[in-house]
Write an enzyme that holds these catalytic residues in place. Structure first.
Site, PDB file in Angstrom:
ATOM      1  N   MET A  76      28.467 -48.189 -46.808  1.00 32.64           N
ATOM      2  CA  MET A  76      27.538 -49.128 -47.438  1.00 32.64           C
ATOM      3  C   MET A  76      27.145 -48.627 -48.829  1.00 32.64           C
ATOM      4  O   MET A  76      26.135 -49.067 -49.397  1.00 32.64           O
ATOM      5  CB  MET A  76      26.299 -49.324 -46.558  1.00 32.64           C
ATOM      6  CG  MET A  76      26.670 -49.933 -45.203  1.00 32.64           C
ATOM      7  SD  MET A  76      25.340 -50.848 -44.427  1.00 32.64           S
ATOM      8  CE  MET A  76      24.153 -49.562 -44.205  1.00 32.64           C
ATOM      9  N   GLY A  77      27.921 -47.680 -49.365  1.00 32.58           N
ATOM     10  CA  GLY A  77      27.670 -47.223 -50.737  1.00 32.58           C
ATOM     11  C   GLY A  77      26.568 -46.177 -50.830  1.00 32.58           C
ATOM     12  O   GLY A  77      26.194 -45.578 -49.828  1.00 32.58           O
ATOM     13  N   ALA A  78      26.052 -45.984 -52.075  1.00 34.73           N
ATOM     14  CA  ALA A  78      25.146 -44.855 -52.375  1.00 34.73           C
ATOM     15  C   ALA A  78      25.822 -43.585 -51.856  1.00 34.73           C
ATOM     16  O   ALA A  78      25.265 -42.833 -51.045  1.00 34.73           O
ATOM     17  CB  ALA A  78      23.763 -45.065 -51.776  1.00 34.73           C
ATOM     18  N   GLY A 100      28.902 -36.552 -47.685  1.00 30.16           N
ATOM     19  CA  GLY A 100      29.311 -36.921 -46.322  1.00 30.16           C
ATOM     20  C   GLY A 100      30.392 -37.988 -46.355  1.00 30.16           C
ATOM     21  O   GLY A 100      31.416 -37.899 -45.659  1.00 30.16           O
ATOM     22  N   HIS A 101      30.177 -39.024 -47.178  1.00 27.98           N
ATOM     23  CA  HIS A 101      31.189 -40.077 -47.313  1.00 27.98           C
ATOM     24  C   HIS A 101      32.500 -39.486 -47.839  1.00 27.98           C
ATOM     25  O   HIS A 101      33.586 -39.812 -47.351  1.00 27.98           O
ATOM     26  CB  HIS A 101      30.719 -41.151 -48.309  1.00 27.98           C
ATOM     27  CG  HIS A 101      29.508 -41.922 -47.863  1.00 27.98           C
ATOM     28  ND1 HIS A 101      28.324 -41.887 -48.556  1.00 27.98           N
ATOM     29  CD2 HIS A 101      29.303 -42.749 -46.813  1.00 27.98           C
ATOM     30  CE1 HIS A 101      27.434 -42.673 -47.963  1.00 27.98           C
ATOM     31  NE2 HIS A 101      28.008 -43.208 -46.893  1.00 27.98           N
ATOM     32  N   HIS A 118      27.638 -40.122 -50.963  1.00 26.04           N
ATOM     33  CA  HIS A 118      27.276 -38.703 -51.025  1.00 26.04           C
ATOM     34  C   HIS A 118      28.434 -37.891 -50.449  1.00 26.04           C
ATOM     35  O   HIS A 118      29.465 -38.457 -50.036  1.00 26.04           O
ATOM     36  CB  HIS A 118      25.958 -38.453 -50.285  1.00 26.04           C
ATOM     37  CG  HIS A 118      25.921 -39.019 -48.893  1.00 26.04           C
ATOM     38  ND1 HIS A 118      26.731 -38.550 -47.874  1.00 26.04           N
ATOM     39  CD2 HIS A 118      25.190 -40.034 -48.354  1.00 26.04           C
ATOM     40  CE1 HIS A 118      26.477 -39.223 -46.775  1.00 26.04           C
ATOM     41  NE2 HIS A 118      25.561 -40.141 -47.037  1.00 26.04           N
ATOM     42  N   GLY A 150      31.685 -41.325 -39.120  1.00 24.46           N
ATOM     43  CA  GLY A 150      30.963 -40.061 -39.066  1.00 24.46           C
ATOM     44  C   GLY A 150      30.262 -39.829 -37.738  1.00 24.46           C
ATOM     45  O   GLY A 150      29.716 -40.762 -37.134  1.00 24.46           O
ATOM     46  N   VAL A 179      27.840 -33.786 -42.637  1.00 27.64           N
ATOM     47  CA  VAL A 179      27.647 -32.951 -43.831  1.00 27.64           C
ATOM     48  C   VAL A 179      26.146 -32.911 -44.120  1.00 27.64           C
ATOM     49  O   VAL A 179      25.471 -33.944 -44.076  1.00 27.64           O
ATOM     50  CB  VAL A 179      28.428 -33.518 -45.032  1.00 27.64           C
ATOM     51  CG1 VAL A 179      28.159 -32.697 -46.291  1.00 27.64           C
ATOM     52  CG2 VAL A 179      29.918 -33.534 -44.715  1.00 27.64           C
TER      53      VAL A 179
HETATM   54  P1  AMP Z   1      26.951 -45.600 -44.300  1.00 29.25           P
HETATM   55  O1  AMP Z   1      27.304 -45.748 -45.723  1.00 29.25           O
HETATM   56  O2  AMP Z   1      25.613 -44.978 -44.060  1.00 29.25           O
HETATM   57  O3  AMP Z   1      27.161 -46.877 -43.512  1.00 29.25           O
HETATM   58  O4  AMP Z   1      27.976 -44.556 -43.684  1.00 29.25           O
HETATM   59  C1  AMP Z   1      29.357 -44.747 -43.801  1.00 29.25           C
HETATM   60  C2  AMP Z   1      30.054 -43.721 -42.949  1.00 29.25           C
HETATM   61  O5  AMP Z   1      29.699 -42.402 -43.396  1.00 29.25           O
HETATM   62  C3  AMP Z   1      29.652 -43.794 -41.464  1.00 29.25           C
HETATM   63  O6  AMP Z   1      30.798 -43.628 -40.653  1.00 29.25           O
HETATM   64  C4  AMP Z   1      28.685 -42.643 -41.318  1.00 29.25           C
HETATM   65  O7  AMP Z   1      28.628 -42.122 -40.010  1.00 29.25           O
HETATM   66  C5  AMP Z   1      29.257 -41.636 -42.290  1.00 29.25           C
HETATM   67  N1  AMP Z   1      28.251 -40.670 -42.723  1.00 29.25           N
HETATM   68  C6  AMP Z   1      26.978 -40.937 -43.102  1.00 29.25           C
HETATM   69  N2  AMP Z   1      26.313 -39.806 -43.376  1.00 29.25           N
HETATM   70  C7  AMP Z   1      27.174 -38.795 -43.166  1.00 29.25           C
HETATM   71  C8  AMP Z   1      27.085 -37.365 -43.273  1.00 29.25           C
HETATM   72  N3  AMP Z   1      25.958 -36.764 -43.647  1.00 29.25           N
HETATM   73  N4  AMP Z   1      28.175 -36.625 -42.982  1.00 29.25           N
HETATM   74  C9  AMP Z   1      29.346 -37.230 -42.614  1.00 29.25           C
HETATM   75  N5  AMP Z   1      29.493 -38.571 -42.479  1.00 29.25           N
HETATM   76  C10 AMP Z   1      28.426 -39.336 -42.756  1.00 29.25           C
END
Ligand code: AMP
Length: 282
Positions: A28-30, A34-35, A32, A147, A176
């Site tokens: 969903m963007g923003a 982890g992504h 970091h 994730g 992460v």
């Molecule tokens: P989101 O943008 O929050 O929808 O997350 C997109 C993907 O990144 C999802 O599969 C999350 O589980 C993963 N994700 C979010 N935060 C982290 C993190 N800190 N470490 C690793 N993967 C992450």
């Protein structure tokens, strides 16, 4: 990096790359680290990585959360270019939901549909399934990378894959964290500084549970963890100890099973989630 905004354009492009193994990372963007770690994982399992940025309205249960969700497209693109991401899909609502937002995906989530996140965020997973189903129809990846941070989401998607996309492999990447242990999240940016300074309480409590599991009964760990999380401005919603494969609550740590502790905590106005393995046997 190639950026596509329409279903027609990205499908046309991916058709011409059909011989390549496609790894797909929905976000969903923003963005970091982890992504980006998921993009790295996608690369190690495929020939080409497709990522997407789409803030899906149907998975938000609070209008204000959707309104305030960080949108940092220019910065995200910069990060993806530096990371040598190959393809980005950045669709509009109209591309994702051409017939409106009411069409639900019919799967039996079992207990996953009523515990933890499902209990506290009614409708969230139904909306998440809608968008992931649609995105998979568009991208047609060989593997989908998600994730562990959102472990319940990943397990529910796993159920959907087995029913609708059995050819797609799910790969789950580790969490992460920031230097103080806080799991990276797009929502962390919205934490007030004084609350951010104390937000490592989730990590510290999960870490404490990894040690307590050797000496305390599960019920006692859960109760004490909730107390540890109840510092000023913080309000835990749950602290559960579950089988890591099916997320069923466990009452003992006997046997060769993987066990996770999962938690959700309000930190001021922001809801944080996190989890950690307490036992990894498989
Ligand atoms: P989101 O943008 O929050 O929808 O997350 C997109 C993907 O990144 C999802 O599969 C999350 O589980 C993963 N994700 C979010 N935060 C982290 C993190 N800190 N470490 C690793 N993967 C992450």
């Amino acid at each position: 990096m190639k950026i596509f905004k329409t279903v027609k354009a990205i499908r046309h492009y991916l058709q011409s790359e059909k011989k390549m193994k496609i790894g797909y990372v929905p976000t969903m963007g923003a963005l970091h680290a982890g992504h980006l770690s998921l993009i790295r994982l996608a690369r190690s399992h495929s020939d080409i990585c497709v990522s997407s940025i789409y803030v899906n309205p149907t998975q938000f249960n609070e209008a204000s959360d959707l309104k305030h969700y960080p949108r940092t497209f220019e910065r995200d693109v910069q990060k993806l270019i530096e990371f040598r991401n190959e393809v980005l899909f950045f669709p509009t609502d109209k591309e994702i939901y051409p017939d409106g937002q009411d069409k639900k995906i019919n799967i039996d989530m079992g207990i996953l549909g009523s515990i933890m996140e499902a209990k506290f965020r009614p409708g969230h997973f139904e909306g998440m399934l809608q968008v992931v189903h649609r995105l998979l129809e568009i991208i047609e990846p060989d593997c989908l990378i998600m994730g562990q941070k959102d472990i319940q989401q990943a397990r529910i998607v796993e159920l959907m894959l087995s029913r609708y996309f059995p050819e797609v492999e799910l790969i789950i990447g580790p969490i992460v964290r920031e230097i103080d242990g806080l799991a990276m999240s797009s929502r962390n940016k919205r934490l007030q500084p004084l609350i951010r300074d104390r937000a490592s309480i989730l990590y510290k409590t999960l870490k404490w549970a990894t040690e307590a599991i050797d000496s305390l009964p599960i019920q006692q760990i859960k109760a004490e963890a909730l107390e540890r999380l109840s510092i000023p401005d913080f309000r835990p919603e749950y602290f559960e100890i579950v089988n890591a494969e099916n997320l069923y609550p466990v009452n003992t740590v006997k046997g060769d099973i993987n066990i996770l502790a999962c938690t959700a905590v309000w930190a001021g106005e922001i809801r944080l989630i996190d989890n950690m393995y307490l036992q990894k046997k498989l």
